[in-house]
Scaffold this active site. Structure first.
Site, PDB file in Angstrom:
ATOM      1  N   LYS A 109      24.073  -6.015   7.646  1.00  0.00           N
ATOM      2  CA  LYS A 109      23.247  -4.838   7.751  1.00  0.00           C
ATOM      3  C   LYS A 109      22.762  -4.859   9.401  1.00  0.00           C
ATOM      4  CE  LYS A 109      21.802  -3.562   3.486  1.00  0.00           C
ATOM      5  NZ  LYS A 109      22.497  -4.662   2.377  1.00  0.00           N
TER       6      LYS A 109
HETATM    7  C1  LIG Z   1      23.583  -4.472   1.447  1.00  0.00           C
HETATM    8  C2  LIG Z   1      24.275  -5.724   1.276  1.00  0.00           C
HETATM    9  C3  LIG Z   1      25.369  -5.548   0.453  1.00  0.00           C
HETATM   10  C4  LIG Z   1      26.069  -4.329  -0.402  1.00  0.00           C
HETATM   11  O1  LIG Z   1      26.363  -3.344   0.971  1.00  0.00           O
HETATM   12  P1  LIG Z   1      26.450  -1.824   0.479  1.00  0.00           P
HETATM   13  O2  LIG Z   1      26.768  -1.104   1.653  1.00  0.00           O
HETATM   14  O3  LIG Z   1      25.111  -1.445  -0.216  1.00  0.00           O
HETATM   15  O4  LIG Z   1      27.661  -1.487  -0.663  1.00  0.00           O
HETATM   16  C5  LIG Z   1      26.281  -6.650   0.185  1.00  0.00           C
HETATM   17  N1  LIG Z   1      25.722  -7.912   0.721  1.00  0.00           N
HETATM   18  C6  LIG Z   1      24.908  -8.108   1.361  1.00  0.00           C
HETATM   19  C7  LIG Z   1      24.476  -9.557   2.107  1.00  0.00           C
HETATM   20  C8  LIG Z   1      23.739  -6.808   1.715  1.00  0.00           C
HETATM   21  O5  LIG Z   1      22.653  -7.073   2.473  1.00  0.00           O
END
Ligand SMILES: *Cc1c(COP(=O)(O)O)cnc(C)c1O
Length: 463
Positions: A112
């Site tokens: 993120k």
């Molecule tokens: C947010 C997140 C995901 C999922 O991503 P999306 O965009 O919500 O599908 C997968 N792995 C981690 C570690 C995350 O923080």
């Protein structure tokens, strides 16, 4: 570039307005009116470029004239300098055609950061230009709030308030948020659970009068800029593996469908992606929808991959909009039905979706088994989210010739508990974070009462 709402009733906006707006007034999500195209030559030219420059070229058409070119270039350089690996998103080879794309070299060790480090700077730029201040409010169950905080730390026109449930997040999770000491960063520990935190944030967005006219901004996964920033690493990794002269496939640990939707966008822009694999944990709405056309909610399950614990995949609406030929009224209908009970996509739309995406689900015992197996096979310690993607690649990849990239969405140290349950001793934090447990913390404890929280935010904002 103009952006339109998936529900068809909100005004079209430009990039700047879309970044500041979040959700559309008709309840929809903003998407580009059409996807920009990159020619084979333009894609080939990305090879070997620094990540920030590749990011500039991929994102430029989405930003249009909203930011001067040189300003945007400088912003991207600064954004990706916050990563601890020079390549930003390095590829690691696991076997003859399976690769890991490490997206966890940002300040909070999860993918993120790739988008939120940019989103904070974009907001700061646009608010500064307008001479406004923005207030961000968000709730976290522990693992994603820190990425928003780190993203806003460098901003001078943004104040951020992140609510977390007091004593219900792990020490490492809490410290990743509370050791960020900056005048515009406010950690509020709420004497309640995550649902209390989320309800108070929702109520604050619904009635913003307590802020006396200051602008409240959401940085949740529906903000278009987050998707846009994630498109970049599909290009850089595919090009490193031979695109545009060769097809590449991706496997993506998924929850809100933002990350894998970015892969879809890359393909729509001309990147030769053969297969997009959607990997889920036990919260498997995406797998049920894509696999059996069962578009229905199931109760939330707490899993070992908590960043993927969701009931509804918010960004799936963006794909539906395309599958239904950009018919906002049809999307309205479908999602109304979905809110009322189990429903299905229309047959044509569902078949289109299945041609575009494969899917896979892995429960907690499976996650533990795969963490151990992957280590034995490759020497790589995977975090529990990445483990779902790794196994999805092994189970779903169509052929042996096409390289498959599994997106490694978090560093294993961030989810040490699962790693220990899988039979390992533990995982050290990367060296730049090794003093986390000694750093000074700052946070405020508040009761789970809307008025108390809003009063505190208003007081700090001087309104
Ligand atoms: C947010 C997140 C995901 C999922 O991503 P999306 O965009 O919500 O599908 C997968 N792995 C981690 C570690 C995350 O923080």
């Amino acid at each position: 570039m103009r952006y339109i709402s998936t529900r068809g009733k909100a005004p079209a906006l430009n990039f700047e307005e879309v970044v500041l707006t979040g959700m559309a007034t008709d309840g929809g999500l903003y998407v580009p009116e059409s996807f920009p195209q990159m020619s084979k030559e333009e894609i080939a030219e990305l090879a070997g470029l620094p990540y920030a420059e590749a990011a500039f070229r991929v994102m430029k058409p989405f930003v249009g004239d909203c930011i001067p070119e040189e300003t945007f270039r400088a912003m991207l350089k600064e954004t990706y300098a916050s990563f601890s690996h020079d390549a930003v998103a390095p590829l690691k080879q696991l076997d003859s055609n399976h690769f890991l794309l490490e997206l966890f070299h940002g300040p909070t060790l999860a993918f993120k950061d790739v988008a939120l480090q940019l989103l904070g700077r974009l907001l700061d730029h646009f608010l500064g230009k307008r001479g406004e201040r923005g207030v961000i409010m968000g709730a976290t169950s522990g693992d994603t709030g820190s990425a928003a905080i780190e993203g806003c730390k460098p901003c001078s026109h943004v104040d951020i308030y992140i609510l977390h449930p007091h004593n219900r997040v792990s020490e490492v999770q809490r410290r990743q948020m509370t050791t960020v000491i900056a005048p515009n960063v406010h950690n509020l520990a709420i004497e309640g659970n995550f649902d209390d935190c989320q309800a108070m944030v929702k109520a604050s967005f619904a009635d913003q009068s307590f802020l006396k006219g200051q602008r409240l901004i959401a940085v949740n996964s529906i903000n278009w800029a987050r998707i846009m920033a994630q498109v970049v690493y599909y290009f850089t990794s595919a090009v490193a593996l031979g695109a545009p002269h060769r097809e590449v496939s991706f496997s993506v640990p998924s929850a809100n469908f933002g990350d894998v939707f970015a892969g879809y966008v890359a393909r729509q822009m001309g990147l030769p992606i053969k297969q997009l694999i959607v990997a889920t944990n036990a919260n498997d709405i995406l797998h049920r929808t894509l696999g059996e056309n069962d578009f229905s909610k199931k109760p939330l399950q707490a899993t070992l991959a908590p960043s993927m614990d969701i009931v509804v995949s918010s960004n799936f609406e963006r794909l539906l909009f395309d599958l239904y030929g950009q018919d906002g009224e049809a999307i309205n209908q479908l999602l109304d039905n979905f809110q009322q009970g189990p429903t299905q996509l229309d047959e044509v739309a569902w078949k289109k979706a299945r041609n575009l995406f494969s899917s896979f689900t892995l429960d907690d015992p499976g996650i533990l088994k795969i963490i151990a197996e992957a280590f034995e096979r490759t020497g790589e310690l995977l975090d529990p989210h990445t483990a779902t993607g790794y196994e999805a690649t092994r189970q779903c990849a169509w052929d042996e010739q096409t390289p498959v990239v599994t997106l490694a969405t978090a560093h294993p140290a961030k989810f040490e508990e699962a790693v220990i349950q899988a039979g390992f001793q533990g995982v050290a934090l990367p060296s730049h974070m090794s003093d986390l447990l000694q750093r000074k913390e700052e946070y405020q404890v508040l009761p789970a009462e809307l008025e108390a929280v809003q009063q505190e935010v208003a007081r700090q904002q001087g309104c």
